[in-house]
Write an enzyme that holds these catalytic residues in place. Structure first.
Site, PDB file in Angstrom:
ATOM      1  N   ARG A 160       0.820  -1.218   0.000  1.00 30.50           N
ATOM      2  CA  ARG A 160       0.000   0.000   0.000  1.00 30.50           C
ATOM      3  C   ARG A 160       0.854   1.267   0.000  1.00 30.50           C
ATOM      4  O   ARG A 160       0.650   2.181  -0.795  1.00 30.50           O
ATOM      5  CB  ARG A 160      -0.923   0.004   1.215  1.00 30.50           C
ATOM      6  CG  ARG A 160      -2.137  -0.890   1.065  1.00 30.50           C
ATOM      7  CD  ARG A 160      -2.851  -1.031   2.404  1.00 30.50           C
ATOM      8  NE  ARG A 160      -2.003  -1.813   3.283  1.00 30.50           N
ATOM      9  CZ  ARG A 160      -2.221  -3.097   3.575  1.00 30.50           C
ATOM     10  NH1 ARG A 160      -3.284  -3.705   3.117  1.00 30.50           N
ATOM     11  NH2 ARG A 160      -1.389  -3.757   4.352  1.00 30.50           N
ATOM     12  N   THR A 240      11.636   4.447   5.444  1.00 29.70           N
ATOM     13  CA  THR A 240      10.558   4.765   6.387  1.00 29.70           C
ATOM     14  C   THR A 240       9.870   3.473   6.830  1.00 29.70           C
ATOM     15  O   THR A 240       8.748   3.497   7.313  1.00 29.70           O
ATOM     16  CB  THR A 240       9.503   5.701   5.742  1.00 29.70           C
ATOM     17  OG1 THR A 240       9.005   5.088   4.549  1.00 29.70           O
ATOM     18  CG2 THR A 240      10.090   7.064   5.413  1.00 29.70           C
ATOM     19  N   ARG A 242      11.461  -0.203   8.364  1.00 26.05           N
ATOM     20  CA  ARG A 242      12.019  -0.632   9.648  1.00 26.05           C
ATOM     21  C   ARG A 242      13.534  -0.558   9.542  1.00 26.05           C
ATOM     22  O   ARG A 242      14.118  -0.934   8.519  1.00 26.05           O
ATOM     23  CB  ARG A 242      11.602  -2.070   9.980  1.00 26.05           C
ATOM     24  CG  ARG A 242      10.190  -2.219  10.523  1.00 26.05           C
ATOM     25  CD  ARG A 242       9.994  -1.601  11.907  1.00 26.05           C
ATOM     26  NE  ARG A 242       8.637  -1.777  12.432  1.00 26.05           N
ATOM     27  CZ  ARG A 242       7.618  -0.943  12.196  1.00 26.05           C
ATOM     28  NH1 ARG A 242       7.784   0.132  11.442  1.00 26.05           N
ATOM     29  NH2 ARG A 242       6.426  -1.186  12.712  1.00 26.05           N
ATOM     30  N   GLU A 271      16.164   2.269  18.496  1.00 27.60           N
ATOM     31  CA  GLU A 271      15.379   3.488  18.700  1.00 27.60           C
ATOM     32  C   GLU A 271      15.091   3.625  20.191  1.00 27.60           C
ATOM     33  O   GLU A 271      14.782   2.629  20.829  1.00 27.60           O
ATOM     34  CB  GLU A 271      14.072   3.425  17.904  1.00 27.60           C
ATOM     35  CG  GLU A 271      14.308   3.349  16.388  1.00 27.60           C
ATOM     36  CD  GLU A 271      13.020   3.206  15.563  1.00 27.60           C
ATOM     37  OE1 GLU A 271      11.928   3.171  16.168  1.00 27.60           O
ATOM     38  OE2 GLU A 271      13.119   3.122  14.346  1.00 27.60           O
ATOM     39  N   HIS A 290      11.163   8.295  13.676  1.00 30.28           N
ATOM     40  CA  HIS A 290      10.058   7.336  13.467  1.00 30.28           C
ATOM     41  C   HIS A 290       8.687   8.031  13.521  1.00 30.28           C
ATOM     42  O   HIS A 290       7.859   7.720  14.372  1.00 30.28           O
ATOM     43  CB  HIS A 290      10.121   6.189  14.491  1.00 30.28           C
ATOM     44  CG  HIS A 290       9.436   4.936  13.997  1.00 30.28           C
ATOM     45  ND1 HIS A 290       9.849   3.672  14.339  1.00 30.28           N
ATOM     46  CD2 HIS A 290       8.369   4.756  13.175  1.00 30.28           C
ATOM     47  CE1 HIS A 290       9.063   2.778  13.762  1.00 30.28           C
ATOM     48  NE2 HIS A 290       8.158   3.416  13.046  1.00 30.28           N
TER      49      HIS A 290
HETATM   50  C1  GLV Z   1       4.848   2.293  12.268  1.00 31.37           C
HETATM   51  O1  GLV Z   1       6.037   2.178  12.136  1.00 31.37           O
HETATM   52  C2  GLV Z   1       3.905   1.289  11.931  1.00 31.37           C
HETATM   53  O2  GLV Z   1       4.295   0.143  11.640  1.00 31.37           O
HETATM   54  O3  GLV Z   1       2.705   1.594  11.950  1.00 31.37           O
HETATM   55  C1  GLV Z   2       1.079  -0.665   4.517  1.00 31.18           C
HETATM   56  O1  GLV Z   2      -0.075  -0.287   4.706  1.00 31.18           O
HETATM   57  C2  GLV Z   2       1.608  -1.433   3.392  1.00 31.18           C
HETATM   58  O2  GLV Z   2       1.188  -2.594   3.232  1.00 31.18           O
HETATM   59  O3  GLV Z   2       2.454  -0.909   2.641  1.00 31.18           O
END
Ligand code: GLV
Ligand code: GLV
Length: 337
Positions: A160, A240, A242, A271, A290
């Protein structure tokens, strides 16, 4: 009697009010996360948990929580939870996908632009008086960056978030989109002209590499020293997703020795990041703490999604954001059985 839910941090109030119509709510209202021992103790007495990505929900905790039926994670990523163990024990695990896609995609673009146009470096230049002291208002070679139009955006993980980042790149900045994923996304190939590449090809070709895969045993250190060495000297890396998807030690070397031009990081292996970490001494780098989903809109919607998942489970329905589908074969949703 209502089932008990332990919520490991304060969420937006309206969602907690909704949850408390069905559950007896215990909220950890401190700024810092509950220590593991507290989490163990609270989980032992709880029927459900609302967890954050900083809460370690391991097999030890799950095994020692005989009443626990559900872990509702307040995040899209859930690498802090031992999902296989939860499934074996019949514990439902949910997350909050979709509602933070826009926030995270927009932050990704903020980082891409901040790195490509040296925004943070420029701000410091003005603010700390270096510009003023230079005595020169404008110089043809001052703070040069690079343009995005016509460049190649390499998206690692076209879920997504990756899909939305790609779309902004194609439609907003006129970039060519290439992507790597374990599954082909024919819809994105058709709609935005994204082209599939093997990871190594993508790294060789992209001007901007942006990471949007979950952290799993397969993606840990996906971007290691050999991967970074494949990238162009002029390319930038954005993460953005992990921290542990990238080998930080190798990244420090890559930035220091100029294998790549820069990086924008929202996530880190450790973190919070220590100000003494070698990353903080590098200039061609933008660091944020984060904050991918840190918008009012996303955080409210995440709390709402957590409430929806908890309430569905209470009512004996399969929660909308169930992560471990197999658990349904082991135990029906709800607290009566
Ligand atoms: C944030 O890092 C999440 O996974 O929602
Ligand atoms: C997060 O919502 C993803 O699947 O990229």
């Amino acid at each position: 009697m209502k089932p008990k839910v332990f919520i490991t941090r304060e969420l937006f109030g309206e969602s907690v009010d909704r949850i408390s119509q069905y559950y007896e709510v215990d909220v950890w209202d401190r700024y810092h996360q509950p220590p593991y021992e507290v989490l163990l103790r609270k989980a032992r007495e709880a029927d459900a948990l609302v967890s954050l990505l900083t809460d370690r929900i391991d097999c030890n905790l799950l095994r020692n929580s005989p009443r626990l039926r559900m872990v509702a994670q307040y995040a899209v990523g859930f690498d802090n939870i031992d999902v296989d163990c939860a499934t074996r024990l019949g514990v439902y695990v949910t997350n909050t996908p979709g509602v933070l896609t826009e926030a995270t995609a927009e932050l990704t673009w903020a980082l891409i632009l901040a790195v490509s146009r040296r925004i943070v470096e420029s701000d410091v230049f003005v603010r700390w008086g270096e510009w003023y002291r230079s005595g020169t208002a404008w110089h043809p070679k001052m703070m040069l960056g690079f343009e995005l139009m016509g460049k190649v955006l390499g998206v690692v993980g076209l879920g997504r978030i990756g899909r939305r980042v790609a779309e902004i790149g194609a439609r907003g900045f006129g970039m060519k989109i290439i992507y790597y994923d374990v599954v082909r996304n024919y819809e994105a190939e058709k709609e935005i002209g994204a082209e599939f590449r093997e990871l190594r090809e993508l790294l060789r070709e992209a001007d901007v590499v942006t990471i949007h895969v979950p952290l799993t045993p397969q993606t840990r250190y996906l971007i290691d020293e050999s991967a970074l060495r494949l990238m162009k000297k002029t390319a930038i890396l954005i993460n953005t997703a992990r921290g542990a998807v990238v080998d930080t030690g190798a990244l420090v070397k890559a930035l220091r020795e100029g294998w790549i031009a820069g990086a924008g990081l929202d996530v880190f292996e450790e973190e919070p990041l220590s100000p003494n970490h070698p990353l903080t001494a590098l200039k061609n780098l933008v660091l944020v703490p984060h904050i991918g989903s840190a918008t009012y809109e996303a955080r409210r919607a995440m709390a709402d999604a957590v409430a929806d998942n908890l309430i569905a489970f209470y009512e004996g329905r399969v929660p909308p954001n169930l992560v471990n589908r197999d658990v349904v074969n082991l135990r029906s949703p709800g607290f009566s059985k």
